[in-house]
Write a protein that holds these residues in place. Structure first.
Motif, PDB file in Angstrom:
ATOM      1  N   CYS A   1      56.838  42.474   6.252  1.00 19.05           N
ATOM      2  CA  CYS A   1      55.433  42.861   5.988  1.00 19.05           C
ATOM      3  C   CYS A   1      55.194  44.110   6.725  1.00 19.05           C
ATOM      4  O   CYS A   1      55.839  44.648   7.602  1.00 19.05           O
ATOM      5  N   PRO A   2      53.922  44.645   6.810  1.00 20.05           N
ATOM      6  CA  PRO A   2      53.510  46.214   7.355  1.00 20.05           C
ATOM      7  C   PRO A   2      53.721  45.708   8.958  1.00 20.05           C
ATOM      8  O   PRO A   2      53.920  46.829   9.598  1.00 20.05           O
ATOM      9  N   SER A   3      53.593  44.737   9.294  1.00 17.91           N
ATOM     10  CA  SER A   3      53.512  44.553  11.097  1.00 17.91           C
ATOM     11  C   SER A   3      55.062  44.676  11.195  1.00 17.91           C
ATOM     12  O   SER A   3      55.219  44.963  12.652  1.00 17.91           O
ATOM     13  N   CYS A   4      56.096  43.960  10.743  1.00 15.57           N
ATOM     14  CA  CYS A   4      57.207  43.956  11.261  1.00 15.57           C
ATOM     15  C   CYS A   4      58.329  44.739  10.511  1.00 15.57           C
ATOM     16  O   CYS A   4      59.563  44.528  10.840  1.00 15.57           O
ATOM     17  N   GLY A   5      58.115  45.112   9.173  1.00 14.15           N
ATOM     18  CA  GLY A   5      59.222  45.683   8.364  1.00 14.15           C
ATOM     19  C   GLY A   5      59.470  47.196   8.400  1.00 14.15           C
ATOM     20  O   GLY A   5      58.747  48.028   9.112  1.00 14.15           O
ATOM     21  N   PRO A   6      60.258  47.641   7.406  1.00 12.20           N
ATOM     22  CA  PRO A   6      60.346  49.046   7.290  1.00 12.20           C
ATOM     23  C   PRO A   6      59.114  49.849   6.848  1.00 12.20           C
ATOM     24  O   PRO A   6      58.066  49.408   6.454  1.00 12.20           O
ATOM     25  N   HIS A   7      58.973  51.033   7.253  1.00  7.11           N
ATOM     26  CA  HIS A   7      58.088  51.832   6.799  1.00  7.11           C
ATOM     27  C   HIS A   7      58.421  53.312   6.431  1.00  7.11           C
ATOM     28  O   HIS A   7      59.641  53.787   6.404  1.00  7.11           O
ATOM     29  N   LEU A   8      57.335  53.973   5.636  1.00  4.84           N
ATOM     30  CA  LEU A   8      57.508  55.256   4.870  1.00  4.84           C
ATOM     31  C   LEU A   8      57.337  56.400   5.919  1.00  4.84           C
ATOM     32  O   LEU A   8      56.504  56.296   6.841  1.00  4.84           O
ATOM     33  N   GLU A   9      58.177  57.643   5.718  1.00  2.00           N
ATOM     34  CA  GLU A   9      57.604  58.817   6.369  1.00  2.00           C
ATOM     35  C   GLU A   9      57.736  59.839   5.141  1.00  2.00           C
ATOM     36  O   GLU A   9      58.793  59.858   4.574  1.00  2.00           O
ATOM     37  N   CYS A  10      57.041  60.782   5.327  1.00  2.00           N
ATOM     38  CA  CYS A  10      56.995  61.979   4.650  1.00  2.00           C
ATOM     39  C   CYS A  10      57.439  63.192   5.520  1.00  2.00           C
ATOM     40  O   CYS A  10      56.567  63.551   6.383  1.00  2.00           O
ATOM     41  N   TRP A  11      58.581  63.914   5.281  1.00  2.00           N
ATOM     42  CA  TRP A  11      59.119  64.962   5.793  1.00  2.00           C
ATOM     43  C   TRP A  11      59.012  66.298   4.830  1.00  2.00           C
ATOM     44  O   TRP A  11      59.103  66.211   3.987  1.00  2.00           O
ATOM     45  N   ILE A  12      58.426  67.309   5.916  1.00  5.31           N
ATOM     46  CA  ILE A  12      58.275  68.668   4.923  1.00  5.31           C
ATOM     47  C   ILE A  12      58.982  69.693   5.966  1.00  5.31           C
ATOM     48  O   ILE A  12      59.433  69.273   7.073  1.00  5.31           O
ATOM     49  N   ASP A  13      58.918  70.831   5.388  1.00  5.32           N
ATOM     50  CA  ASP A  13      59.493  72.067   6.416  1.00  5.32           C
ATOM     51  C   ASP A  13      61.056  71.915   6.720  1.00  5.32           C
ATOM     52  O   ASP A  13      61.521  71.853   7.901  1.00  5.32           O
ATOM     53  N   VAL A  14      61.788  71.245   5.863  1.00  2.00           N
ATOM     54  CA  VAL A  14      63.106  71.060   6.097  1.00  2.00           C
ATOM     55  C   VAL A  14      63.793  72.395   6.089  1.00  2.00           C
ATOM     56  O   VAL A  14      63.816  73.192   5.054  1.00  2.00           O
ATOM     57  N   ARG A  15      64.468  72.673   6.982  1.00  2.00           N
ATOM     58  CA  ARG A  15      65.094  73.868   7.264  1.00  2.00           C
ATOM     59  C   ARG A  15      66.656  73.934   6.811  1.00  2.00           C
ATOM     60  O   ARG A  15      67.164  72.757   7.200  1.00  2.00           O
ATOM     61  N   LYS A  16      67.473  75.011   6.469  1.00  2.00           N
ATOM     62  CA  LYS A  16      68.706  74.846   6.225  1.00  2.00           C
ATOM     63  C   LYS A  16      69.730  74.339   7.601  1.00  2.00           C
ATOM     64  O   LYS A  16      70.650  73.827   7.396  1.00  2.00           O
ATOM     65  N   ASP A  17      69.294  74.862   8.701  1.00  2.00           N
ATOM     66  CA  ASP A  17      69.887  74.362   9.842  1.00  2.00           C
ATOM     67  C   ASP A  17      69.392  73.122  10.577  1.00  2.00           C
ATOM     68  O   ASP A  17      69.747  72.745  11.579  1.00  2.00           O
ATOM     69  N   SER A  18      68.713  72.346   9.488  1.00  2.14           N
ATOM     70  CA  SER A  18      68.203  71.024  10.424  1.00  2.14           C
ATOM     71  C   SER A  18      68.627  69.723   9.451  1.00  2.14           C
ATOM     72  O   SER A  18      68.934  69.814   8.293  1.00  2.14           O
ATOM     73  N   PHE A  19      68.765  68.560  10.188  1.00  2.00           N
ATOM     74  CA  PHE A  19      69.133  67.605   9.568  1.00  2.00           C
ATOM     75  C   PHE A  19      67.973  66.419   9.317  1.00  2.00           C
ATOM     76  O   PHE A  19      68.172  65.279   9.033  1.00  2.00           O
ATOM     77  N   GLY A  20      66.771  67.032   9.699  1.00  4.72           N
ATOM     78  CA  GLY A  20      65.590  66.233   9.555  1.00  4.72           C
ATOM     79  C   GLY A  20      64.410  67.233   9.136  1.00  4.72           C
ATOM     80  O   GLY A  20      64.798  68.671   8.869  1.00  4.72           O
ATOM     81  N   GLY A  21      63.215  66.981   9.384  1.00  5.65           N
ATOM     82  CA  GLY A  21      62.139  67.680   9.007  1.00  5.65           C
ATOM     83  C   GLY A  21      60.856  67.556   9.773  1.00  5.65           C
ATOM     84  O   GLY A  21      60.865  66.350  10.490  1.00  5.65           O
ATOM     85  N   VAL A  22      59.877  68.240   9.685  1.00  9.54           N
ATOM     86  CA  VAL A  22      58.586  67.944  10.202  1.00  9.54           C
ATOM     87  C   VAL A  22      57.902  66.670   9.372  1.00  9.54           C
ATOM     88  O   VAL A  22      57.866  66.631   8.201  1.00  9.54           O
TER      89      VAL A  22
ATOM     90  N   ALA B   1      70.814  63.169   3.178  1.00 10.89           N
ATOM     91  CA  ALA B   1      69.933  63.761   1.795  1.00 10.89           C
ATOM     92  C   ALA B   1      69.322  65.231   2.338  1.00 10.89           C
ATOM     93  O   ALA B   1      69.293  66.028   1.355  1.00 10.89           O
ATOM     94  N   VAL B   2      68.936  65.349   3.486  1.00  6.78           N
ATOM     95  CA  VAL B   2      68.286  66.416   3.931  1.00  6.78           C
ATOM     96  C   VAL B   2      69.381  67.506   4.059  1.00  6.78           C
ATOM     97  O   VAL B   2      69.233  68.747   3.509  1.00  6.78           O
ATOM     98  N   GLU B   3      70.618  67.121   4.347  1.00 10.15           N
ATOM     99  CA  GLU B   3      71.658  68.339   4.314  1.00 10.15           C
ATOM    100  C   GLU B   3      72.137  68.647   3.015  1.00 10.15           C
ATOM    101  O   GLU B   3      72.440  69.458   2.786  1.00 10.15           O
ATOM    102  N   ARG B   4      72.235  67.496   1.983  1.00 10.75           N
ATOM    103  CA  ARG B   4      72.819  67.945   0.492  1.00 10.75           C
ATOM    104  C   ARG B   4      71.672  68.265  -0.351  1.00 10.75           C
ATOM    105  O   ARG B   4      71.844  69.069  -1.258  1.00 10.75           O
ATOM    106  N   LEU B   5      70.541  67.840   0.006  1.00 10.00           N
ATOM    107  CA  LEU B   5      69.325  68.135  -1.176  1.00 10.00           C
ATOM    108  C   LEU B   5      68.329  69.000  -0.478  1.00 10.00           C
ATOM    109  O   LEU B   5      67.250  69.399  -1.426  1.00 10.00           O
ATOM    110  N   LYS B   6      68.445  69.808   0.531  1.00  6.72           N
ATOM    111  CA  LYS B   6      67.418  70.695   1.026  1.00  6.72           C
ATOM    112  C   LYS B   6      67.155  71.694   0.098  1.00  6.72           C
ATOM    113  O   LYS B   6      66.240  72.276   0.364  1.00  6.72           O
ATOM    114  N   GLY B   7      68.174  72.188  -0.444  1.00  2.17           N
ATOM    115  CA  GLY B   7      68.129  73.340  -1.699  1.00  2.17           C
ATOM    116  C   GLY B   7      67.585  72.831  -2.886  1.00  2.17           C
ATOM    117  O   GLY B   7      67.300  73.877  -3.589  1.00  2.17           O
ATOM    118  N   ILE B   8      67.250  71.660  -3.162  1.00  3.34           N
ATOM    119  CA  ILE B   8      66.520  71.120  -3.921  1.00  3.34           C
ATOM    120  C   ILE B   8      65.070  70.497  -3.723  1.00  3.34           C
ATOM    121  O   ILE B   8      64.198  70.979  -4.822  1.00  3.34           O
TER     122      ILE B   8
END
Length: 831
Positions: free
Chosen positions: A187-208, A390-397
């Motif tokens: 449930c929302p108290s104990c389970g997985p949750h979402l995040e929205c990442w933006i500003d993914v850079r070519k030299d990054s494995f994550g984003g803001v 995904a960030v590494e392989r899809l950041k150009g898409i």
């Protein structure tokens, strides 16, 4: 309640095998036993569900009958073994901890679409799971994509890192709750949750991180509405998502993904939304709403009239009264279409699906319009399953990444199906279907079948089951081959199979074949087209002799040429090639597959010789420059880089080129697809001429037998005549399809075998399959075709298993020490 007359207490021991884990089977047994006032226990094991139940004999008999009759809707029972023993005097009924010992033979369920009960909770503001994108119960949710090993317990899934809150734990431990032992329960108290990442850079494995939890989804909705591309981590991997009605966004996705024209799948917010764009039959509606929830190929709602040829012989149509070129037409439905033209160019069908996870349901509810939901990858690569990968392989898409923290164990694409002759036909077998097995009539030794090079799947045997993997794809890239190796390892580990024999294609250059030879020195190699026939036989549970019609684009023949238009008489342990089509050359080899104009020149050269290159009024000749024609003339006359083939798939390509429908393709089967799509709804029975003749095969190779060869030269001459006469493309296409069906029926008559198998990539064509079944049936034959296993190379692994098992059994039955690869045998044992 039923009254029982036999009061002598007995103990019954049961083993239930099948798809009985992760579907609420143990809670069902608990409720059934308590209703009948029986005592004992139930537990999961790697082999299935074990039950010991004690009470009066009549009640035990009733218990056994009701298990099969009242089992949970998503369960599937393969067998129930029961025996009666002395009572142990149990005092109540328990659900025990799982037993982890023994060989793993229980079935792993596919991932299951969200059930109505969970969906109701998700959109109920007073429910604690309101708008929670990871809601599930024992009737729905992830299975195959999150399980690490059997038995199916939370500790053996990627949910093991999430400790349940008190409320979720109470549900999980209550046998009367539908979430009892629902392993992904959260449930929302104990389970997985979402995040929205933006500003993914070519030299990054994550984003803001722009937002998290529900706000992350809301932000992603804003990005989609703004025409941006969102990489969404779903159930079995990433989707690339854009507004399906935004032409610029779809074109941008195509350019970045390097997917020039292949159709893109569309997710609709509701069934009504699909019906506003497509024709939906009762069976198609059932498939869209099913627990498998596949992509369903549906005919678009459009009116096509007055089809004729333009000056260049390309088809010209009138759509809802407006003159429109076929290349670029936009389907209309009650006015302007909501779907961008570039979603499925030149295609009267649309790959449509409905939301199948809570995340997709919430996203579509907030958007309210269709989206493109295509695999999160570059062309020819497997889909991404990890957010950092995904960030590494899809950041150009992708512009934005909507991710979550529930790990995906294995990639699982969306399945693709269509309805043919009132039956479901699976074209890509993945989510919702894999890894459910095909059941054999007899137990098999542990085998590994590594499939083909294109549309690859693998298979392993365990007992009477052939477990088929999810769709892996074409083994064209390092990433695809790595995914193939990972799936082989995963299948062996999950089902505790240590193969004694590896089974592969005969093509020496297939990466799958090379892998098999490194994997095990004891390799059985099955000829490609026989594997197609054997696959259809296995699916249809056929023994004995059949005539297999195996038509596709490419397969390595016993004589070293490229086969593809084959008629094989077989009993599933060996085959005899009884007929084929006349050979022709493919100038440029693999390049001819990408350029139907090259295939057409190779075909026409057999008829006209060098004079062909002066016939510039023919579309495939005119499609080349003078210098190109000179090079191609040299290749064909000298036989340089111009391999010979009997491919029916390439014959379709050649006709598409001669009629100037398609000179180049950007994906496999594009020319044949468009040739079929050119057929109008009006049906004709006309066909072209063809010439069958007996050809004596070289005695040293084939023992002096004759092979029936069908000469397509009169057929091609007829097509050329119709082109010059200005016939409509619809007319020519339908005559061509009718002709190849008549060839099929004619060969069947000459061979005289009643049961006829239709298999291979060519039989992905709805018109070809339907016409062939209709004509064969009318002539007194019994046709069989694929349903739950793809007719394309996605079914090869199953065929490899079935053919190898039958050949090995024949060897065992006859006490042969070796298996010979002579004129009619299907494989060789390489030691």
């Amino acid at each position: 309640m039923r009254m029982y007359t036999n009061h002598q207490a007995q103990r019954m021991k049961c083993t239930v095998r099948g798809a009985v884990q992760g579907v609420g089977f143990r809670p069902f047994v608990y409720r059934l036993a308590t209703d009948l006032k029986l005592h004992g226990w139930v537990a999961n094991s790697p082999q299935g569900v074990f039950i010991e139940v004690e009470g009066e004999k009549d009640a035990l008999d009733d218990f056994l009958l009701r298990i099969e009759r009242e089992k949970p809707p998503r369960s599937s029972i393969q067998s129930i073994e029961s025996s009666f023993l002395d009572p142990l005097h149990f005092t109540h009924f328990d659900i025990l901890e799982s037993n982890h010992e023994g060989q793993r033979t229980a079935l792993v369920l596919p991932d299951i679409a969200t059930c109505p009960e969970c969906l109701s909770e998700i959109f109920n503001p007073s429910n604690r799971r309101y708008l929670y994108p990871f809601t599930n119960c024992t009737h729905c949710g992830p299975r195959y994509s999150i399980i690490t090993s059997l038995p199916y317990d939370r500790t053996n899934t990627t949910m093991s890192n999430f400790e349940m809150c008190d409320e979720c734990a109470r549900e999980y431990e209550n046998p009367l709750d539908r979430r009892f032992h629902a392993q992904p329960n959260a449930c929302p108290s104990c389970g997985p949750h979402l995040e929205c990442w933006i500003d993914v850079r070519k030299d990054s494995f994550g984003g803001v991180m722009e937002a998290e939890h529900h706000a992350a989804l809301s932000k992603s909705v804003e990005h989609i509405r703004a025409g941006e591309i969102v990489a969404l981590k779903g159930l079995g991997g990433f989707h690339l998502v854009v507004d399906a009605g935004n032409e610029d966004a779809v074109e941008r996705l195509r350019q970045r993904k390097r997917r020039e024209a292949k159709p893109l799948a569309v997710m609709f917010p509701s069934l009504d939304a699909i019906k506003s764009q497509c024709e939906v039959s009762e069976l198609e509606e059932r498939l869209l709403n099913s627990a498998e929830s596949p992509i369903v190929l549906l005919k678009r709602t459009m009116t096509i009239e007055n089809c004729s040829l333009n000056v260049d012989n390309s088809p010209c149509r009138t759509v809802n009264g407006q003159h429109s070129m076929f290349n670029g037409q936009r389907p209309m439905s009650n006015g302007q279409s909501e779907i961008a033209e570039s979603v499925a160019p030149n295609n009267p069908y649309l790959g449509a699906m409905l939301p199948y996870t809570p995340l997709h349901h919430i996203l579509m509810r907030e958007l309210g319009f269709p989206i493109v939901a295509t695999s999160g990858n570059l062309s020819d690569e497997p889909i991404c399953i990890d957010e950092h990968e995904a960030v590494e392989r899809l950041k150009g898409i992708a512009d934005v990444f909507l991710v979550h923290n529930r790990r995906i164990v294995r990639h699982v694409d969306d399945s693709v199906v269509r309805v043919v002759l009132g039956r479901e036909q699976v074209l890509r077998r993945a989510r919702g279907y894999a890894p459910l097995p095909i059941r054999l009539k007899r137990e098999a030794p542990p085998l590994l079948a590594v499939g083909a090079h294109q549309k690859n799947t693998v298979a392993v045997t365990a007992g009477c089951n052939v477990f088929m993997s999810q769709h892996i794809g074409d083994l064209e890239t390092k990433e695809a081959y790595t995914a193939f190796v990972d799936v082989v390892s995963s299948m062996g580990n999950l089902f505790d199979v240590q193969p004694e024999i590896a089974v592969a294609d005969m093509h020496p250059d297939y990466l799958s074949t090379q892998f098999a030879k490194r994997y095990d020195s004891n390799v059985v190699q099955i000829q490609h087209h026989f594997a197609h026939v054997a696959s259809c036989m296995a699916e249809n549970e056929l023994d004995g002799q059949v005539l297999g019609v195996s038509w596709d684009g490419t397969g390595y023949g016993l004589d070293g040429t490229i086969w593809g238009g084959e008629f094989l008489l077989t009993d599933a342990s060996s085959f005899k090639r009884v007929a084929t089509i006349r050979e022709f050359s493919l100038p440029g080899g693999a390049q001819a597959v990408k350029e139907p104009r090259r295939t057409a020149l190779g075909l026409l050269y057999e008829i006209f010789g060098d004079a062909l290159f002066d016939l510039k009024e023919l579309a495939p000749v005119a499609a080349f420059s003078d210098s190109e024609r000179s090079i191609l003339r040299h290749m064909l006359s000298k036989g340089i880089n111009a391999p010979r083939t009997t491919s029916m798939g390439r014959l379709f390509d050649a006709v598409a080129s001669i009629t100037n429908l398609r000179q180049r393709v950007s994906f496999e089967g594009q020319a044949a697809m468009e040739l079929e799509f050119a057929i109008r709804d009006e049906r004709i029975n006309d066909s072209y001429e063809y010439l069958p003749y007996e050809y004596l095969i070289e005695p040293a190779v084939k023992g002096g037998e004759s092979l029936l060869v069908v000469d397509w030269a009169p057929l091609i001459a007829g097509v050329i005549h119709d082109v010059i006469s200005g016939k409509q493309i619809s007319y020519m296409s339908q005559r061509f399809h009718n002709t190849v069906v008549e060839i099929l029926v004619d060969v069947a008559r000459r061979v005289g075998e009643e049961r006829v198998i239709l298999t291979g990539g060519c039989f992905q064509s709805r018109y070809l399959t339907a016409r062939a079944v209709e004509r064969l049936t009318r002539e007194g034959f019994r046709p069989y075709w694929h349903q739950r296993v793809p007719p394309n190379d996605g079914g090869i692994a199953l065929g490899q298993v079935f053919a190898a098992l039958n050949a090995l059994r024949r060897r065992t039955d006859s006490d042969e020490a070796t298996v010979s690869v002579q004129s009619e045998n299907v494989f060789e044992l390489a030691n």
